[in-house]
Design a protein around this motif. Structure first.
Motif, PDB file in Angstrom:
ATOM      1  N   THR A 162      -0.128   5.933  -0.426  1.00 25.88           N
ATOM      2  CA  THR A 162      -1.044   6.888  -1.075  1.00 25.88           C
ATOM      3  C   THR A 162      -0.316   7.682  -2.325  1.00 25.88           C
ATOM      4  O   THR A 162       0.833   7.321  -2.644  1.00 25.88           O
ATOM      5  CB  THR A 162      -1.317   7.785   0.095  1.00 25.88           C
ATOM      6  N   PRO A 163      -1.259   8.205  -2.993  1.00 24.28           N
ATOM      7  CA  PRO A 163      -0.858   9.055  -3.953  1.00 24.28           C
ATOM      8  C   PRO A 163       0.446  10.098  -3.477  1.00 24.28           C
ATOM      9  O   PRO A 163       0.432  10.190  -2.258  1.00 24.28           O
ATOM     10  CB  PRO A 163      -2.068  10.039  -4.506  1.00 24.28           C
ATOM     11  N   ASN A 181     -10.457   5.156  -5.577  1.00 19.51           N
ATOM     12  CA  ASN A 181      -9.739   4.127  -4.670  1.00 19.51           C
ATOM     13  C   ASN A 181      -9.182   4.569  -3.542  1.00 19.51           C
ATOM     14  O   ASN A 181      -9.228   4.186  -2.558  1.00 19.51           O
ATOM     15  CB  ASN A 181      -8.673   3.002  -5.624  1.00 19.51           C
ATOM     16  N   TYR A 182      -8.432   5.775  -3.966  1.00 22.81           N
ATOM     17  CA  TYR A 182      -7.702   6.797  -2.533  1.00 22.81           C
ATOM     18  C   TYR A 182      -8.871   7.026  -1.550  1.00 22.81           C
ATOM     19  O   TYR A 182      -8.359   6.799  -0.584  1.00 22.81           O
ATOM     20  CB  TYR A 182      -6.970   7.813  -3.275  1.00 22.81           C
ATOM     21  N   ASP A 242      -0.688   9.839  -9.272  1.00 25.00           N
ATOM     22  CA  ASP A 242      -1.473   8.566  -8.831  1.00 25.00           C
ATOM     23  C   ASP A 242      -0.682   7.683  -9.588  1.00 25.00           C
ATOM     24  O   ASP A 242      -0.923   6.914 -10.601  1.00 25.00           O
ATOM     25  CB  ASP A 242      -2.772   8.388  -9.109  1.00 25.00           C
ATOM     26  N   TYR A 262      -7.284   3.923   5.044  1.00 30.26           N
ATOM     27  CA  TYR A 262      -6.709   3.518   3.519  1.00 30.26           C
ATOM     28  C   TYR A 262      -7.151   2.193   3.309  1.00 30.26           C
ATOM     29  O   TYR A 262      -6.429   1.145   3.705  1.00 30.26           O
ATOM     30  CB  TYR A 262      -5.135   3.737   3.620  1.00 30.26           C
ATOM     31  N   TYR A 317       0.853  -1.354   0.060  1.00 24.25           N
ATOM     32  CA  TYR A 317       0.148  -0.143  -0.027  1.00 24.25           C
ATOM     33  C   TYR A 317       0.639   1.350  -0.127  1.00 24.25           C
ATOM     34  O   TYR A 317       1.893   1.343   0.239  1.00 24.25           O
ATOM     35  CB  TYR A 317      -1.062  -0.216   1.191  1.00 24.25           C
TER      36      TYR A 317
END
Length: 543
Positions: free
Chosen positions: A188-189, A243-244, A320, A348, A186
């Protein structure tokens, strides 16, 4: 995925040419995966250590590969491993783009090899060909001849639960991602820190903060060139931003391996996410971003090359993808925070199980030495085997410091022939491209996800990540369930994706939400949910 339900072995043989080769040996197969006419095979297999067999055996193997790899029959990884194991594999390889067609032709014609490697069989295909007898069960072979893989199954129960078919058999070995390798599971952007600093902004913590940050990136000239040429969000398609934000709207509380279902917090039953009110709110928020010009107006159709061109010019505020330093040569991006949503949700959820494709190593009923071959594969689930698989040979392809840290030699990192890293590594090893059975560990993986910045990104999100035992892998279905899913699953999921994009871009009004839900009901979503409920029950009851 497709799978027909067959009534008997005789019916199987009558109905499909692809089953002919499996019919003759089906009745002879026992639960170990070996056949009765191979009873003496295990006498030749050493129980531990190397060589695996004292006298060299020859094995036919088929594999999918990437263009970066050299000829597998002349590849150093396999030649060196043959010296260790006394197992010679004659490889027949095909490029990934043609893999499915060639793989299926081999099975249909009956001229398939003893093993399929890096062939990415679907769960439905594993069960189908396993039931036919073309793929042999691996349960007892793992128990007796695969101590490394068996230890991983014990340490991480999701593996055994995820690879076991509803008939109780295991027909394939998987790609595994070390649950401790957080940044490959995993992240995040990425947001451009320089732009935040230039505009006097803090990292966003809420949806309002996120909206205001993107708006500032779009309108306030953060690159200082006097032009409005900045792109607030850079990504291909709408799935990335959706998705974020899934965890900020309280959906996908078991991760995204089964993207359209999770558990309804009110009933503790399987919920179809795309008709849930919280999912509707999520799409409405993303629609607001789109309507106000904070997402590209051609986000549904934009090509990755177009986004990459903007990224390499440093024109994207939020990326992204993996760390932009790896793909755009742009430094200074940091991981985005996990945002708090309208109902206080702040998790998340856009990550899946550490269990990757489970059909990456398959033994067929033509395998003359299945015990030897399961030992052959098991080495690559050991620390030594993983290190060799990803790094090669000390002082030749990699160097190692006093603390045990490893890195490729300069000849690979800065190849004198101008090869990029994947191409240079691919002259010796097969991992570039990500198609293989085995265990991916942070210590030996040198892709973008292993960069220190990626590790920091994962740490930043870690306090908002779902517990590991709450993450579901992709489910396995019975033949009857798969038969039913075949009639409507693709239509339902295609419709969900199409309508997601239409709602976001305004090509469909949210006033028509009830019609959208009704259309899904007519398409069979009630049966879809019931099937996933059964699969979820099997999974949880396997604890």
């Amino acid at each position: 995925m497709t799978l027909k339900k067959w009534g008997s072995i005789a019916l199987v043989c009558m109905m499909s040419v692809s089953m002919l080769a499996g019919c003759s040996s089906k009745d002879a197969a026992d639960s170990s995966g070996s056949t009765k006419d191979k009873g003496a095979a295990n006498d030749k297999v050493n129980a531990s250590g190397f060589p695996i067999v004292n006298d060299t055996i020859k094995v036919s193997g088929f594999a999918g590969k990437f263009f970066a790899n050299a000829d597998w029959n002349d590849l150093r990884l396999w030649k060196e491993y043959e010296k260790m194991s006394n197992v010679h594999i004659q490889w027949d390889t095909v490029q990934k783009d043609n893999l499915k067609e060639k793989r299926n032709l081999l099975l249909a014609g009956g001229a398939y090899p003893e093993l399929f490697y890096a062939s990415a069989f679907s769960r439905s295909d594993l069960l189908k060909y396993g039931k036919q007898g073309a793929f042999i069960p691996l349960n007892d072979l793992i128990d007796q001849y695969a101590p490394n893989f068996k230890a991983l199954m014990k340490k991480y129960p999701v593996i055994g639960k995820g690879i076991t078919m509803p008939d109780g058999n295991i027909y394939g070995l998987p790609t595994l991602y070390d649950p401790e390798f957080k940044s490959v599971l995993y992240g995040t952007p990425w947001v451009k820190q320089e732009w935040l600093d230039k505009l006097g902004l803090q990292e966003p913590q809420t949806l309002d903060d996120f909206y205001n940050m993107l708006k500032a990136f779009k309108e306030k000239d953060p690159n200082g060139n006097g032009q409005k040429d900045e792109f607030a969000w850079g990504g291909v398609g709408t799935a990335g931003v959706v998705n974020y934000l899934r965890g900020s709207f309280g959906v996908n509380n078991h991760g995204t391996s089964n993207i359209n279902i999770d558990t309804d917090p009110q009933t503790d039953k399987v919920r179809f996410i795309p008709t849930d009110p919280h999912y509707k709110e999520l799409l409405q928020f993303v629609n607001k971003l789109y309507k106000d010009g904070l997402l590209e107006q051609d986000i549904v159709s934009v090509k990755s090359t177009e986004v990459d061109a903007k990224g390499m010019e440093g024109l994207i505020g939020v990326v992204d993808n993996v760390d932009p330093v790896a793909i755009y040569n742009q430094k200074g991006y940091v991981g985005m925070p996990v945002l708090k949503g309208p109902h206080g949700d702040q998790t998340y959820n856009a990550y899946g199980s550490p269990l990757g494709n489970i059909g990456m190593f398959v033994l067929t009923d033509k395998a003359k030495n299945p015990e030897a071959m399961i030992r052959w594969m098991d080495y690559f689930y050991s620390d030594e085997g993983i290190k060799t698989f990803f790094m090669g040979w000390k002082d030749e392809t990699y160097k190692e410091d006093a603390d045990g840290n490893v890195d490729y030699v300069d000849n690979i990192k800065n190849n004198p022939d101008g090869l990029n890293l994947d191409q240079a590594v691919g002259q010796y090893l097969i991992w570039p491209g990500g198609y293989y059975p085995g265990f991916v560990k942070q210590k030996y993986f040198k892709g973008a996800e292993g960069l220190p910045t990626s590790v920091d990104n994962a740490k930043k999100a870690e306090s908002h990540i779902l517990p590991q035992d709450q993450i579901w892998p992709p489910f396995n279905f019975t033949q009857e369930e798969q038969r039913d899913l075949t009639t409507f699953q693709t239509d339902i999921e295609t419709y969900v994706d199409e309508m997601r994009d239409k709602f976001i871009t305004g090509n469909e009004s949210f006033d028509n939400w009830d019609q959208y839900v009704a259309a899904l009901q007519k398409m069979g979503v009630e049966r879809y949910v019931a099937i996933y409920q059964s699969a979820a029950d099997r999974y949880t009851q396997a604890d």
